[in-house]
Design a protein around this motif. Structure first.
Motif, PDB file in Angstrom:
ATOM      1  N   VAL A  69       0.857  -1.181   0.000  1.00 34.56           N
ATOM      2  CA  VAL A  69       0.000   0.000   0.000  1.00 34.56           C
ATOM      3  C   VAL A  69       0.897   1.235   0.000  1.00 34.56           C
ATOM      4  CG1 VAL A  69      -1.801   1.278   1.212  1.00 34.56           C
ATOM      5  CG2 VAL A  69      -1.779  -1.235   1.285  1.00 34.56           C
ATOM      6  N   LEU A  71       0.794   5.473  -0.184  1.00 31.73           N
ATOM      7  CA  LEU A  71      -0.026   6.676  -0.081  1.00 31.73           C
ATOM      8  C   LEU A  71       0.825   7.873  -0.465  1.00 31.73           C
ATOM      9  CD1 LEU A  71      -1.702   5.946   3.391  1.00 31.73           C
ATOM     10  CD2 LEU A  71      -2.450   5.193   1.121  1.00 31.73           C
ATOM     11  N   ASP A  81      -2.261  12.987   7.410  1.00 28.72           N
ATOM     12  CA  ASP A  81      -2.002  11.876   6.492  1.00 28.72           C
ATOM     13  C   ASP A  81      -1.277  10.744   7.206  1.00 28.72           C
ATOM     14  OD1 ASP A  81      -3.146  13.413   4.504  1.00 28.72           O
ATOM     15  OD2 ASP A  81      -1.225  14.163   3.751  1.00 28.72           O
ATOM     16  N   ALA A  85      -2.509   6.968   7.886  1.00 23.70           N
ATOM     17  CA  ALA A  85      -1.715   5.805   7.497  1.00 23.70           C
ATOM     18  C   ALA A  85      -1.565   4.831   8.664  1.00 23.70           C
ATOM     19  CB  ALA A  85      -0.353   6.247   6.987  1.00 23.70           C
ATOM     20  N   ARG A 133      -8.275  -2.669  -1.065  1.00 20.88           N
ATOM     21  CA  ARG A 133      -8.416  -1.418  -1.806  1.00 20.88           C
ATOM     22  C   ARG A 133      -9.610  -0.617  -1.309  1.00 20.88           C
ATOM     23  NH1 ARG A 133      -6.697  -3.926  -7.762  1.00 20.88           N
ATOM     24  NH2 ARG A 133      -4.472  -3.428  -7.540  1.00 20.88           N
ATOM     25  N   VAL A 136      -8.487   1.027   1.883  1.00 18.84           N
ATOM     26  CA  VAL A 136      -7.611   2.173   1.592  1.00 18.84           C
ATOM     27  C   VAL A 136      -8.450   3.370   1.148  1.00 18.84           C
ATOM     28  CG1 VAL A 136      -5.808   3.027   0.044  1.00 18.84           C
ATOM     29  CG2 VAL A 136      -5.620   0.733   1.024  1.00 18.84           C
ATOM     30  N   LEU A 140      -8.672   7.298   3.189  1.00 18.01           N
ATOM     31  CA  LEU A 140      -7.924   8.413   2.600  1.00 18.01           C
ATOM     32  C   LEU A 140      -8.543   9.768   2.948  1.00 18.01           C
ATOM     33  CD1 LEU A 140      -7.188   7.121  -1.027  1.00 18.01           C
ATOM     34  CD2 LEU A 140      -5.612   7.213   0.907  1.00 18.01           C
ATOM     35  N   SER A 145      -3.672  10.345  -2.206  1.00 19.06           N
ATOM     36  CA  SER A 145      -3.894   9.257  -3.160  1.00 19.06           C
ATOM     37  C   SER A 145      -3.381   7.951  -2.577  1.00 19.06           C
ATOM     38  CB  SER A 145      -3.181   9.545  -4.485  1.00 19.06           C
ATOM     39  OG  SER A 145      -3.647  10.749  -5.053  1.00 19.06           O
ATOM     40  N   GLY A 146      -4.087   6.869  -2.848  1.00 19.78           N
ATOM     41  CA  GLY A 146      -3.668   5.568  -2.335  1.00 19.78           C
ATOM     42  C   GLY A 146      -3.745   4.490  -3.402  1.00 19.78           C
ATOM     43  N   TYR A 147      -2.799   3.559  -3.365  1.00 19.63           N
ATOM     44  CA  TYR A 147      -2.737   2.474  -4.346  1.00 19.63           C
ATOM     45  C   TYR A 147      -2.349   1.191  -3.626  1.00 19.63           C
ATOM     46  CZ  TYR A 147      -2.067   6.612  -7.306  1.00 19.63           C
ATOM     47  OH  TYR A 147      -2.182   7.845  -7.902  1.00 19.63           O
TER      48      TYR A 147
END
Length: 711
Positions: A69, A71, A81, A85, A133, A136, A140, A145-147
């Motif tokens: 993950v 961010l 942020d 996290a 996902r 996540v 946020l 942005s998160g992936y």
């Protein structure tokens, strides 16, 4: 045969196939459950990456793939942020499908953080990543942005891309074939009977393959699954069309459906069996592959072709005998009606005109065709088929690919996907030094079961090594070996990473010849190297085997050499045009080494299929009318059905393009285009012209080459 049996026998055949279809149909949705897209499982047992994978569980608790993950916020992370996290890491740690979660790892530039969530061994990767996902997304803050990327992320994206392989792919293929058959035969019932035959053959094939995969006898992945569906639909339809053409001819000469069926089976049995047998032997040559994924396709495809043959020679004759002339409504062939004139001034239609062209401009036709095909093949020099990054396997959007790009911008590109080195504990310090000396390595840690993070630092460490460090523990030792993990500076699926792994293997071999290098990058590297080896070995084997089959079938040496030469030229042309389209039209990143191999096996086997259909009829006519007249009559008799079959097969393979997987899209184009070349150019013009030019010499050394009169 008694009238009673003439009614009961077809009915029994139809009922048996209905039972098979009723059992096999529900398995369509289950075969994905026994399929795997784990690249390591496709490697041979002798590959270093396989050996490392098999031994890795001895050095740490067995686990699934890591989901990374990442961010990111442009302009730098805020305090909120980092808090988000930390909360996300805690949420992931509470999940039942996550075995362990790393601490939140900040990037040196302050714009991103990374969390590594290792899945449990029994987690369903696709479902787990989809749920992560969602977690996540929920965690946020605005502007962050998160992936989810890493091995688990890429596997999930690949699984999602294959999701349409059971329904969408089959639906598109069947719809395309149905439309083509309605247009060609102008009958509403005949296409239903033909497609019913093909669908029942697919049900039987899927059922047997599912049983074998569930028992662990064969390995099935999404690619094999998709190719099986397309191959069976295309091949079964081709064989059905060949039988249908013979049956329609026989209805003109026989009053009853039983008599027409016997005559049609006599005429169609040999070419259908020969064609199907050639394809079966061709695909079974894939058993010589070292890649388990290639090897698995051999028996799976052979099973599909076998059931295609069986359905075309049992179910379809039974169905047509039941419907008889009504199957061709509204263009029913009447008993006693005249057959088409195939040659001479009274012959009409496109194939009569093609035959006259071949007879009148024989040498010009085959020379022009050969030059044109070779010109198309010139594009093969630009073909890049030495492997593609894992991030490029999925065409279209991929969160894992986007996340990897973000990861590489802020962290060592190989974070979460380290190279793994198994070597003797006695050489630990020397191995660590050798690994650190390789350009492209950011840092090294050792696997340790007693460490909360699963790793422990060794030697002098960098920030990348120590970021996730818990209490210091001793490296785990198994059979005198330790497992070292080297974080690479380049993304794990990049060419730079592959070169780093090659350099790592050279470096550690100097320390210990028994040391092994594995991991995500090594798996991709070994897969590509093995694929190139397979391509080099299997293509000549396929050519030799099919050439021998043709020699036995046609009782000739010269004609089989002509046929093999024609399909080779056709394959080179298809591959050359494919390379140009992939590079300059679709702008694809390259191709897997298996793309030319699979394309070759299918195009050569299926291309020879059409030549067998043609040449068996040419030989039959040549025995009665002489070699040159036999060519023209064979061309006229088979031209329509073979062209229809070729268009159908091209349409079914083209349907593979609806699945957004690079490998399948490329296979779809090359095979579909190649089949059309075989149908329109090679079988219609090139082969008839060469055989016509050779005359009796084409049949040397059989009796037909020595005869001076009609036999």
């Amino acid at each position: 045969m008694p009238r009673f049996l003439r009614i009961v026998l077809p009915a029994v055949v139809i009922v048996v196939w209905l039972v098979v279809a009723s059992v096999g149909g529900p398995v369509f949705g289950k075969i994905s459950g026994v399929a795997t897209n784990d690249q390591t499982s496709f490697l041979p047992a002798s590959a270093d990456a396989t050996k490392v994978q098999e031994r890795s569980s001895a050095f740490r608790q067995a686990s699934g793939a890591p989901a990374i993950v990442v961010l990111e916020r442009d302009g730098g992370l805020r305090d909120g942020d980092r808090t988000a996290a930390e909360q996300l890491a805690a949420t992931l740690g509470d999940r039942s499908d996550v075995q362990g979660v790393s601490p939140v790892i900040p990037s040196e530039d302050g714009d991103a953080v990374e969390i590594v969530a290792t899945l449990t061994q029994d987690a369903e990767t696709g479902d787990a990543v989809a749920s992560i996902r969602a977690d996540v997304e929920d965690a946020l803050p605005a502007g962050l942005s998160g992936y989810v990327t890493g091995p688990a992320g890429f596997t999930a994206d690949l699984t999602e891309a294959f999701a349409g392989i059971d329904g969408i792919l089959l639906g598109v293929a069947l719809a395309a074939v149905f439309v083509i058959l309605v247009v060609v035969y102008r009958s509403p019932l005949l296409p239903v009977l033909v497609l019913g035959t093909a669908t029942f053959a697919l049900c039987a094939s899927i059922l047997v393959v599912y049983w074998l995969a569930d028992a662990g006898i064969v390995t099935v992945n999404g690619q094999v699954q998709g190719i099986l569906s397309i191959l069976v639909i295309g091949a079964a339809t081709d064989y059905a069309l060949l039988y249908t053409a013979r049956y329609r001819e026989a209805l003109r000469d026989h009053r009853t459906g039983w008599g027409a069926t016997k005559a049609a089976l006599r005429g169609a049995f040999e070419p259908i069996i020969a064609s199907g047998g050639t394809v079966i032997v061709g695909v079974l040559c894939l058993l010589f592959s070292d890649l388990n994924s290639n090897k698995a396709l051999g028996p799976v495809a052979a099973i599909g072709i076998a059931f295609s043959l069986l359905a075309a020679l049992t179910l379809l004759p039974a169905l047509l005998m039941a419907f008889r002339r009504a199957a061709f409504w509204p263009l029913r062939p009447a008993y006693g009606s005249a057959h088409r004139v195939l040659t001479g001034p009274d012959a009409r239609g496109i194939w009569a005109r093609v035959g006259r062209l071949v007879a009148r401009r024989t040498r010009t036709v085959w020379v022009v065709c050969t030059v044109a095909l070779l010109a198309m093949g010139a594009g093969i020099v630009g073909l890049r088929a030495d492997g593609v990054p894992q991030s490029d396997l999925v065409i279209g959007s991929s969160q894992a690919r986007d996340g990897q790009d973000v990861l590489a911008d802020h962290f060592p590109g190989g974070s979460g996907s380290p190279a793994q080195v198994v070597g003797p504990e006695r050489d630990l310090d020397r191995l660590v030094a050798a690994i650190r000396s390789v350009d492209g390595v950011d840092g090294v840690v050792a696997a340790a079961k007693d460490s909360p993070s699963g790793t422990t630092p060794v030697g002098t460490t960098t920030k990348a090594d120590t970021a996730a460090r818990g209490p210091v523990a001793d490296p785990t030792v198994s059979d005198g070996d330790v497992l070292l993990e080297a974080t690479l500076t380049a993304p794990a699926d990049s060419e730079r990473a592959e070169q780093t792994v090659r350099d790592l293997r050279t470096a550690v071999e100097r320390v210990s010849p028994d040391a092994l290098v594995g991991g995500v990058t090594a798996t991709a590297l070994d897969t590509n190297d093995t694929g190139i080896r397979d391509r080099t070995v299997i293509i000549p084997i396929v050519l030799v085997v099919i050439l021998l089959i043709l020699m036995l079938l046609l009782r000739s040496v010269v004609a089989p050499l002509v046929l093999i030469g024609s399909v080779i030229v056709s394959f080179v042309a298809a591959l050359g045009v494919g390379a140009l389209v992939f590079d300059h039209v679709l702008h694809l990143p390259g191709a897997d080494p298996s793309v030319p191999l699979f394309s070759f096996v299918f195009l050569v086997a299926l291309g020879v299929d059409y030549n067998i259909f043609l040449m068996t009829r040419v030989r039959e006519e040549a025995l009665r009318h002489g070699p040159r007249e036999g060519v023209l009559r064979g061309l006229g008799a088979t031209g329509g059905v073979i062209t229809s079959a070729g268009i159908v097969l091209a349409a079914t393979f083209a349907a593979l393009g609806v699945i957004p997987i690079l490998f399948l899209v490329q296979i779809a184009f090359i095979v579909a285009f190649g089949v059309l070349l075989d149908t329109i150019v090679v079988r219609s013009l090139l082969v008839p012209a060469v055989v016509y030019d050779l005359g009796r010499r084409a049949w040397w050394p059989s009796r037909l080459s020595r005869a001076t009169h009609h036999m």
